[in-house]
Design a protein around this motif. Structure first.
Motif, short mmCIF file in Angstrom:
data_model
loop_
_atom_site.label_atom_id
_atom_site.label_comp_id
_atom_site.label_asym_id
_atom_site.label_seq_id
_atom_site.Cartn_x
_atom_site.Cartn_y
_atom_site.Cartn_z
N PHE A 184 1.87 59.67 14.67
CA PHE A 184 1.75 58.23 14.86
C PHE A 184 0.78 57.61 13.86
N THR A 185 -0.25 58.35 13.49
CA THR A 185 -1.21 57.80 12.52
C THR A 185 -0.56 57.65 11.16
N ALA A 186 0.20 58.64 10.73
CA ALA A 186 0.91 58.52 9.45
C ALA A 186 1.92 57.37 9.49
N ARG A 187 2.62 57.25 10.60
CA ARG A 187 3.61 56.18 10.72
C ARG A 187 2.94 54.80 10.68
N HIS A 188 1.76 54.69 11.24
CA HIS A 188 1.02 53.43 11.19
C HIS A 188 0.77 53.01 9.74
N HIS A 189 0.58 54.02 8.88
CA HIS A 189 0.35 53.73 7.46
C HIS A 189 1.64 53.81 6.64
N GLN A 190 2.76 53.93 7.32
CA GLN A 190 4.08 54.00 6.68
C GLN A 190 4.20 55.20 5.75
N HIS A 191 3.61 56.33 6.18
CA HIS A 191 3.75 57.59 5.46
C HIS A 191 4.66 58.51 6.27
N PRO A 192 5.51 59.29 5.61
CA PRO A 192 6.24 60.33 6.35
C PRO A 192 5.30 61.42 6.80
N LYS A 193 5.65 62.09 7.87
CA LYS A 193 4.75 63.09 8.44
C LYS A 193 4.40 64.19 7.45
N ASP A 194 5.38 64.66 6.67
CA ASP A 194 5.13 65.76 5.75
C ASP A 194 4.35 65.34 4.51
N ARG A 195 4.19 64.03 4.32
CA ARG A 195 3.36 63.52 3.22
C ARG A 195 2.39 62.48 3.79
N CYS A 196 1.66 62.92 4.78
CA CYS A 196 0.81 62.01 5.57
C CYS A 196 -0.43 61.55 4.83
N GLN A 197 -0.77 62.23 3.71
CA GLN A 197 -1.97 61.94 2.93
C GLN A 197 -3.25 62.09 3.78
N PHE A 198 -3.13 62.82 4.90
CA PHE A 198 -4.27 63.15 5.75
C PHE A 198 -5.05 61.91 6.18
N VAL A 199 -4.31 60.86 6.52
CA VAL A 199 -4.95 59.60 6.89
C VAL A 199 -5.73 59.72 8.20
N CYS A 200 -5.47 60.77 8.99
CA CYS A 200 -6.24 60.97 10.23
C CYS A 200 -7.73 61.06 9.95
#
Length: 304
Positions: A184-200
Motif C-alpha cells: 500500500f505504501t508503494a501504491r500511494h507513491h504510484q510505484h509497482p511493488k517490485d520497484r517500490c524504491q523502498f519508500v517505506c
C-alpha cells in the motif's frame, strides 16, 4: 493491584528503519528493564538493509545484557526466496524463533526446535494450542483482537487441560491487523511493488491513513501490512493480566520516546500508574477497545 511478576518484552520493529537506526535503538534497549526482545524483519522481504548476521550481532549484544532473544519469522511468505530466508533463520543456531506463519512452525517442528507462536497464528482455543505445543511451542502471543475476558477463560482452560504454556500480550503499540500481497505504501507513491524504491523507509512510524475530514487517524499503512491508527495502551490492565496468568506484556518499538514507554510500563507493574492519559512523550492516539470487547479503536475511560 500490582503486576510485579509480569515481565516486559520488546516486540520486533514493524517499520522499515535504516541499519544505523536499528543498531542505535537496540544499543539503548540493552539498558531498559526488559526480559525478552524479539528481533528481525517480520513484514516484507524487500527490506534488506539488515542481514541475518546483523540481527545475530544485535542479538548477542542483548543476550549479554541479560535479555532473552528471539528472532521473528516473516508473517507472509510469498516466494521461494522467502522460503530460503526462512530456512536460514530457523537454522541460525544461536537464538530461538518466533514463528509467525505455519511454514515456520512446520520447519521448526521437523527440526525439533522450541519456538514462540506469534499473534498472526491466530490461536483462539485449547485444541489449537495443544497442536502447536506438540510441535514445540512453549509460549504464544495472544491474538490482538481477543478481549481480556476471553483470554482469561482460554488461559484457565489451558491450565485445566494440563498444557504448560506461557502467554504474551501486546500491551503497547500499533495493532497489526492485516497483511496483503499488495504494497500500500508503494501504491500511494504510484510505484509497482517490485520497484517500490523502498519508500517505506520514508515513514519510520508508518504512513497514517485518516478519515476524509482528517479528524481521526484510522489506520497506519506499513508496506504490505495494515496497522491500527492508534497505539494500544494496556498499562492499566497489567494487574488483571498477571492475575489471569499472562507471563509477558509486549511493547512494540517506536522511533521516539520508547525509553519513556518502557519506563511507564515498568512503573505500572509496580502499581504506580497515573490516571488514564496519553503517554505524554509519544505523539500517538491511544486505544484499548479490543481488550474491553469493544471496537478496537476505542479508548475505554477507566475509573480508579
Amino acid at each position: 493491584m500490582t503486576a510485579a511478576s509480569l515481565e516486559l518484552s520488546l516486540g520486533p520493529v514493524s517499520f522499515y528503519w535504516t541499519r544505523e537506526r536499528y543498531f542505535a535503538f537496540y544499543e539503548r534497549a540493552c539498558h531498559w528493564p526488559l526480559s525478552a526482545v524479539t528481533l528481525g524483519e517480520t513484514v516484507c522481504s524487500h527490506r534488506r538493509d539488515m542481514k541475518l548476521a546483523d540481527w545475530l550481532e544485535i542479538g548477542h549484544q542483548l543476550a549479554a545484557a541479560g535479555k532473552q532473544v528471539m528472532l521473528g519469522s516473516q508473517t507472509l511468505i510469498e516466494s521461494n526466496a522467502d522460503l530460503r530466508d526462512l530456512a536460514k533463520l530457523c537454522d541460525n543456531g544461536d537464538f530461538l524463533i518466533e514463528a509467525n506463519d505455519m511454514g515456520a512452525v512446520h520447519r521448526l517442528s521437523e527440526a525439533g526446535l522450541p519456538f514462540v507462536g506469534g499473534a498472526a497464528l491466530n490461536l483462539y482455543n485449547v485444541p489449537s494450542l495443544r497442536v502447536l505445543k506438540d510441535c514445540g511451542m512453549f509460549r504464544f502471543v495472544a491474538p490482538v483482537e481477543m478481549p481480556g475476558k476471553d483470554l482469561a477463560r482460554l488461559l484457565a482452560d489451558t491450565r485445566a487441560a494440563g498444557l504448560a504454556l506461557d502467554c504474551e500480550v501486546l500491551a503497547y503499540g500499533h495493532l497489526p491487523l492485516a497483511w496483503s500481497s499488495r504494497c500500500f505504501t508503494a501504491r500511494h507513491h504510484q510505484h509497482p511493488k517490485d520497484r517500490c524504491q523502498f519508500v517505506c523507509q520514508n515513514y519510520p512510524e508508518g504512513l497514517p491513513l485518516t478519515t476524509q475530514d482528517d479528524s481521526r487517524r484510522l489506520f497506519t499503512l506499513n508496506g504490505i501490512q495494515t496497522l491500527s491508527g492508534a497505539c494500544q495502551d494496556l498499562r492499566h490492565e497489567l494487574g488483571d493480566m498477571a492475575d489471569m496468568g499472562v507471563a509477558m506484556a509486549r511493547l512494540s518499538p517506536r522511533t521516539e520516546g520508547m525509553a519513556e514507554v518502557v519506563a511507564d510500563f515498568d512503573q505500572a507493574r509496580q502499581g504506580r500508574c497515573p490516571a488514564p492519559s496519553p503517554l505524554t512523550l509519544v505523539d500517538a492516539e491511544l486505544c484499548n477497545g479490543y481488550w474491553h470487547g469493544k471496537a478496537g479503536m476505542d479508548l475505554a475511560v477507566l475509573e480508579d
